[in-house]
Design an enzyme around this catalytic site. Structure first.
Site, PDB file in Angstrom:
ATOM      1  N   ASP A 126     -11.375   3.609  -6.739  1.00 53.92           N
ATOM      2  CA  ASP A 126     -10.767   2.934  -5.586  1.00 53.92           C
ATOM      3  C   ASP A 126     -11.767   1.991  -4.900  1.00 53.92           C
ATOM      4  O   ASP A 126     -12.928   1.866  -5.343  1.00 53.92           O
ATOM      5  CB  ASP A 126     -10.268   4.035  -4.627  1.00 53.92           C
ATOM      6  CG  ASP A 126      -9.026   3.641  -3.864  1.00 53.92           C
ATOM      7  OD1 ASP A 126      -8.708   2.451  -3.805  1.00 53.92           O
ATOM      8  OD2 ASP A 126      -8.373   4.553  -3.305  1.00 53.92           O
ATOM      9  N   TRP A 161      -6.952  -3.203  -5.680  1.00 53.20           N
ATOM     10  CA  TRP A 161      -5.774  -3.769  -5.003  1.00 53.20           C
ATOM     11  C   TRP A 161      -5.548  -5.254  -5.289  1.00 53.20           C
ATOM     12  O   TRP A 161      -4.986  -5.981  -4.455  1.00 53.20           O
ATOM     13  CB  TRP A 161      -5.878  -3.545  -3.483  1.00 53.20           C
ATOM     14  CG  TRP A 161      -6.383  -2.186  -3.117  1.00 53.20           C
ATOM     15  CD1 TRP A 161      -5.973  -0.991  -3.629  1.00 53.20           C
ATOM     16  CD2 TRP A 161      -7.411  -1.872  -2.163  1.00 53.20           C
ATOM     17  NE1 TRP A 161      -6.672   0.038  -3.058  1.00 53.20           N
ATOM     18  CE2 TRP A 161      -7.555  -0.470  -2.146  1.00 53.20           C
ATOM     19  CE3 TRP A 161      -8.205  -2.654  -1.309  1.00 53.20           C
ATOM     20  CZ2 TRP A 161      -8.482   0.183  -1.315  1.00 53.20           C
ATOM     21  CZ3 TRP A 161      -9.120  -2.004  -0.481  1.00 53.20           C
ATOM     22  CH2 TRP A 161      -9.246  -0.600  -0.496  1.00 53.20           C
ATOM     23  N   GLY A 162      -6.011  -5.722  -6.460  1.00 53.14           N
ATOM     24  CA  GLY A 162      -5.732  -7.109  -6.839  1.00 53.14           C
ATOM     25  C   GLY A 162      -6.624  -8.132  -6.157  1.00 53.14           C
ATOM     26  O   GLY A 162      -6.345  -9.333  -6.221  1.00 53.14           O
ATOM     27  N   ASP A 183      -0.900  -0.789  -2.037  1.00 52.44           N
ATOM     28  CA  ASP A 183      -0.181   0.435  -2.407  1.00 52.44           C
ATOM     29  C   ASP A 183       1.348   0.298  -2.374  1.00 52.44           C
ATOM     30  O   ASP A 183       1.912  -0.263  -1.440  1.00 52.44           O
ATOM     31  CB  ASP A 183      -0.557   1.565  -1.450  1.00 52.44           C
ATOM     32  CG  ASP A 183      -2.009   1.966  -1.579  1.00 52.44           C
ATOM     33  OD1 ASP A 183      -2.787   1.205  -2.186  1.00 52.44           O
ATOM     34  OD2 ASP A 183      -2.357   3.034  -1.068  1.00 52.44           O
TER      35      ASP A 183
END
Ligand code: GLA
Length: 379
Positions: A126, A161-162, A183
Site C-alpha cells: 500500500d 492508487w493509480g 478504493d
C-alpha cells in the site's frame, strides 16, 4: 509463468476491515475449497491491513497481533497451503500502514525475508504515510528487488492508487498487478467510475502484469467495511460489475464473505464463462467501438481462440439501445462477413448479423456476446 493471467483470490479488506484473525482466514480457506471457489481458479487468500502489533519487535521485525494470530503467521500459511491455496499478506511503502501500524519504508529487505520465512506467496503493498521527499517508483522498485532476494517466489501486488501513471512503469519494475484507482466502495457509482476511468489504461495488460481495479464488491449488499447501506446494489448491478472486471481482464479478488455468500452472488463469482474471459491467455484489452450519445459504451475483445467477445454496457438510468457498427471493428459491409452472435448469459444463439447490431439494454445492465466471423448472407 507467474501471473500469466490475472491473479484470482480473496482479500479481507472490503468486508472485514481490521476485524481479521487466523480463524477468519482458515474458515475462508475452507469455504473456498468447499464452495467451489478454488476449483473455479480463486487461489490467493489475502490478509489486508490490521494484522501487526503497533510496534516492531526487539529484533526489528513486524509482529503479528497475538490476539488475532495466536499461533503466528507461519501456522496460518501452513493451513492455507494444506488446502492447496496460497497465502497473501499486506504491508505498505510508507512509514505506517493506512491503519497507522508499522510498515516497510526502510525495512524492505528484512520484511520481505520475514514474509518468505512465514510462507507468504503474495504481497499487497500500500501507499499510506509515504514521506514527501521519497520517490514512489523507487520505493516499489526496492520492494520488488527485496521480494526477488527473499528466497521465495512472491507475487507483488502494488497498491498506490493509480498515482504517477503506474500503467507506464509498474511492469518494468517487476510488479505483477498494480492498483490503478482509489478504493472501491459497495455502490454503483463507485464501480462504474473506476471502470470508466481505466478504459484508456488497459492496453498494458499482458501476461505477467495487470491493471488492478480493486477488490470485488459482489455480494456485499450494503454490509461490511466498504458497504453502503443507503445505496445497496441490485443483483443486476453486481452482474454488471463482475462482467466489467472479467471483460477488462483485471485481477479477481473477492471482497465479500465467501463463508456466507450463497445464491446469486456465489453463482456469479463462479460463472465459468465470465472467468474464462478474464483468464483468456492472450490477455487482450477490449477495444472501444462505440458510445453513441455517451454512457453506453460498446467494446470488442479479441480472444485467443479466434473468436470475439462483444461487451455492451448501459450506464444510463433508463432503457437504451447500444449501437455497434461492425465497420468500427474492422468489418465493413464490403468484406462479405458478418458476425455470428451468441448471448453469453442466456446461451441464446442470436444468429448472423451484418453491418450493425443494436440490442436494447435495461438501465445499469450489460450484455456480453460471443461472436465469430461468418460469411454473409449465412449459408
Ligand atoms: C488503502 C487501500 C485499501 C486497503 C486499506 C487498508 O486504502 O487502498 O485497499 O488496503 O488501505 O488500510
Amino acid at each position: 509463468m507467474f501471473a500469466g493471467t490475472p491473479p484470482m483470490g480473496f482479500n479481507t479488506w472490503n468486508t472485514f476491515g481490521g476485524d481479521i484473525s487466523a480463524k477468519l482466514l482458515c474458515e475462508t480457506a475452507d469455504a473456498m475449497v468447499e464452495k467451489g471457489y478454488k476449483d473455479a481458479g480463486y487461489e490467493y487468500v489475502v490478509l489486508d491491513d490490521g494484522w501487526m502489533l503497533p510496534q516492531r519487535g526487539a529484533d526489528g521485525r513486524l509482529v503479528p497481533n497475538p490476539e488475532k494470530f495466536p499461533d503466528g503467521m507461519k501456522a496460518v500459511a501452513d493451513y492455507i497451503h494444506s488446502k492447496g491455496l496460497k497465502f497473501g499478506i499486506y504491508s505498505c511503502a510508507g512509514v505506517r500502514t493506512c491503519m497507522g501500524l508499522p510498515s516497510s519504508f526502510g525495512h524492505e529487505f528484512e520484511d520481505a525475508r520475514t514474509f518468505a520465512e512465514w510462507g507468504v506467496d503474495f504481497l499487497k503493498y500500500d501507499f499510506c504515510n509515504f514521506p514527501e521527499t521519497a520517490d514512489c517508483k523507487q520505493a516499489y522498485h526496492t520492494m520488488s528487488m527485496a521480494l526477488k532476494a527473499s528466497g521465495r517466489r512472491i507475487l507483488f501486488s502494488a497498491c498506490q492508487w493509480g498515482k504517477y501513471e503506474p500503467w507506464n512503469w509498474m511492469r518494468s519494475i517487476g510488479v505483477h498487478m498494480y492498483r490503478s484507482t482509489y478504493d472501491i466502495i459497495d455502490t454503483y457509482q463507485s464501480f462504474k467510475g473506476i471502470a470508466e476511468s481505466q478504459v484508456p489504461n488497459l492496453q498494458t495488460n499482458a501476461p505477467g502484469c495487470f491493471n488492478d481495479m480493486d477488490m470485488l464488491i459482489v455480494g456485499m449488499y450494503g454490509n461490511g467495511n466498504v458497504g453502503d447501506a443507503e445505496n445497496k446494489l441490485s443483483d443486476e448491478e453486481y452482474r454488471t460489475h463482475f462482467a466489467l472486471w472479467c471483460y477488462f481482464g483485471t485481477p479477481l479478488m473477492i471482497g465479500g464473505d465467501v463463508r456466507k455468500m450463497d445464491g446469486f452472488a456465489k453463482d456469479l463469482l463462479l460463472n465459468k464463462d465470465l472467468i474464462a474471459i478474464d483468464q483468456d491467455e492472450e490477455c487482450r484489452d477490449p477495444y472501444l467501438v462505440g458510445n453513441a450519445g455517451g454512457n453506453r459504451p460498446v467494446f470488442i475483445r479479441h480472444m485467443a481462440d479466434g473468436s470475439f467477445v462483444i461487451g455492451m454496457f448501459n450506464f444510463r438510468d433508463y432503457r437504451s439501445g447500444t449501437l455497434f457498427i461492425f465497420n468500427d471493428a474492422g468489418l465493413p459491409t464490403s468484406s462479405g462477413y458478418g458476425l455470428d452472435i451468441t448471448d453469453i448469459f442466456t446461451g441464446e444463439h442470436i444468429g448472423v448479423k451484418q453491418d450493425y447490431f443494436m440490442p436494447s439494454l435495461e438501465p445499469h445492465t450489460c450484455k456480453l456476446y460471443r461472436a465469430t466471423l461468418a460469411p454473409y448472407p449465412a449459408k
